[in-house]
Scaffold this motif. Structure first.
Motif, PDB file in Angstrom:
ATOM      1  N   CYS A   1      65.316  37.545  35.235  1.00  0.00           N
ATOM      2  CA  CYS A   1      64.069  37.645  36.000  1.00  0.00           C
ATOM      3  C   CYS A   1      64.028  36.527  37.040  1.00  0.00           C
ATOM      4  O   CYS A   1      64.840  35.611  37.021  1.00  0.00           O
ATOM      5  CB  CYS A   1      62.862  37.612  35.079  1.00  0.00           C
TER       6      CYS A   1
ATOM      7  N   ASP B   1      49.014  26.053  29.907  1.00  0.00           N
ATOM      8  CA  ASP B   1      47.584  26.304  29.701  1.00  0.00           C
ATOM      9  C   ASP B   1      47.261  26.471  28.215  1.00  0.00           C
ATOM     10  O   ASP B   1      46.267  25.950  27.729  1.00  0.00           O
ATOM     11  CB  ASP B   1      47.130  27.540  30.481  1.00  0.00           C
TER      12      ASP B   1
ATOM     13  N   LYS C   1      62.719  33.301  39.432  1.00  0.00           N
ATOM     14  CA  LYS C   1      62.164  31.969  39.188  1.00  0.00           C
ATOM     15  C   LYS C   1      60.633  31.972  39.225  1.00  0.00           C
ATOM     16  O   LYS C   1      60.010  31.346  38.372  1.00  0.00           O
ATOM     17  CB  LYS C   1      62.706  30.970  40.210  1.00  0.00           C
ATOM     18  N   PRO C   2      60.004  32.667  40.188  1.00  0.00           N
ATOM     19  CA  PRO C   2      58.538  32.687  40.181  1.00  0.00           C
ATOM     20  C   PRO C   2      57.959  33.256  38.876  1.00  0.00           C
ATOM     21  O   PRO C   2      56.951  32.763  38.379  1.00  0.00           O
ATOM     22  CB  PRO C   2      58.179  33.571  41.381  1.00  0.00           C
ATOM     23  N   ALA C   3      58.606  34.272  38.327  1.00  0.00           N
ATOM     24  CA  ALA C   3      58.133  34.842  37.056  1.00  0.00           C
ATOM     25  C   ALA C   3      58.245  33.822  35.933  1.00  0.00           C
ATOM     26  O   ALA C   3      57.338  33.683  35.104  1.00  0.00           O
ATOM     27  CB  ALA C   3      58.911  36.104  36.714  1.00  0.00           C
TER      28      ALA C   3
ATOM     29  N   LYS D   1      58.292  30.549  36.305  1.00  0.00           N
ATOM     30  CA  LYS D   1      57.304  29.499  36.564  1.00  0.00           C
ATOM     31  C   LYS D   1      55.915  29.930  36.095  1.00  0.00           C
ATOM     32  O   LYS D   1      55.148  29.125  35.571  1.00  0.00           O
ATOM     33  CB  LYS D   1      57.290  29.126  38.051  1.00  0.00           C
ATOM     34  N   GLU D   2      55.599  31.198  36.254  1.00  0.00           N
ATOM     35  CA  GLU D   2      54.312  31.721  35.774  1.00  0.00           C
ATOM     36  C   GLU D   2      54.264  31.657  34.245  1.00  0.00           C
ATOM     37  O   GLU D   2      53.241  31.289  33.671  1.00  0.00           O
ATOM     38  CB  GLU D   2      54.095  33.150  36.271  1.00  0.00           C
ATOM     39  N   LEU D   3      55.364  32.026  33.596  1.00  0.00           N
ATOM     40  CA  LEU D   3      55.438  31.907  32.129  1.00  0.00           C
ATOM     41  C   LEU D   3      55.202  30.462  31.698  1.00  0.00           C
ATOM     42  O   LEU D   3      54.491  30.192  30.724  1.00  0.00           O
ATOM     43  CB  LEU D   3      56.812  32.351  31.620  1.00  0.00           C
TER      44      LEU D   3
ATOM     45  N   LYS E   1      53.589  28.120  33.338  1.00  0.00           N
ATOM     46  CA  LYS E   1      52.187  27.768  33.577  1.00  0.00           C
ATOM     47  C   LYS E   1      51.293  28.303  32.453  1.00  0.00           C
ATOM     48  O   LYS E   1      50.401  27.606  31.961  1.00  0.00           O
ATOM     49  CB  LYS E   1      51.717  28.303  34.923  1.00  0.00           C
ATOM     50  N   ILE E   2      51.549  29.520  32.020  1.00  0.00           N
ATOM     51  CA  ILE E   2      50.778  30.106  30.914  1.00  0.00           C
ATOM     52  C   ILE E   2      50.968  29.271  29.650  1.00  0.00           C
ATOM     53  O   ILE E   2      50.002  28.983  28.925  1.00  0.00           O
ATOM     54  CB  ILE E   2      51.193  31.577  30.684  1.00  0.00           C
TER      55      ILE E   2
END
Length: 160
Positions: free
Chosen positions: A127, A141, A129-131, A133-135, A137-138
Motif C-alpha cells: 500500500c 490517536d 506511504k500516505p495510507a 501514515k494514516e494508519l 496517525k490512527i
C-alpha cells in the motif's frame, strides 16, 4: 551506558528460536528507556553458528567485524522481522504484528527512521506511504486516548 554517553549500540543475540524475539524486546527497551539508538546484527547472518561467540570461534574476529558493518537500524530490523514473521499468519496475527510495528514507529525519535519504517510497512502491505501514515496517525490517536491525552484546542478563548 548513560554515564559513558553511549549513543549507539549494536545488538547481536543468538541465532535460535528466541534470539530474534529477544532482539525485538531489547530494541523496544532501548527506544523506550533511553536516548540510545539500537542497531542490529541480523541473527541469520551468524548461520550456521547459533550465537556470536560460536561464530567468532569458527570464523575469527575479523570475519565478525565484517558482519558488524552489516548492522541495520534496530527499529527497521524489528519492523521487517515482525512483518515477515506474520506474513503467513492468519489475519488476526497480521493485525497484531502491524499494530506492534506502528507502535515502534511511535517510539522512534528520528523522522528519517520513521519514514524508513513506513516504507517497510508499505512494501509489506503493498500500500502507499500516505495510507500507512494514516494508519500511524490512527494508532497515535488511540494511544493518546488510552493515556487520557486529548488534543489541545488552538486559537483564542475568552472567559465570560
Amino acid at each position: 551506558m548513560k554515564l559513558k554517553r553511549v549513543k549507539n549500540v549494536i545488538i547481536s543475540l543468538d541465532n535460535d528460536e528466541v534470539g530474534p524475539g529477544n532482539t525485538v524486546a531489547a530494541i523496544k527497551l532501548l527506544l523506550t528507556e533511553s536516548d540510545i539508538t539500537p542497531f542490529v546484527l541480523d541473527p541469520k547472518l551468524l548461520s550456521p553458528s547459533k550465537d556470536p561467540d560460536e561464530y567468532v570461534r569458527a570464523n575469527g574476529l575479523d570475519a565478525f567485524k565484517i558482519l558488524y558493518d552489516m548492522a541495520t537500524l534496530g527499529s527497521v530490523w524489528a519492523s521487517k522481522y515482525l512483518l515477515e514473521k506474520s506474513s503467513a499468519a492468519n489475519p488476526i496475527d497480521k493485525k497484531k504484528a502491524l499494530d506492534e510495528v506502528l507502535k515502534l514507529v511511535g517510539l522512534t525519535k528520528s523522522p528519517l527512521e520513521k519514514e524508513e519504517i513506513i516504507s517497510v510497512i508499505g512494501k509489506s502491505l503493498k500500500c502507499s506511504k500516505p495510507a500507512v501514515k494514516e494508519l500511524f496517525k490512527i494508532e497515535q490517536d488511540k494511544m493518546a486516548k488510552a493515556q487520557g491525552i486529548t488534543e489541545q484546542p488552538t486559537g483564542r478563548f475568552w472567559t465570560i
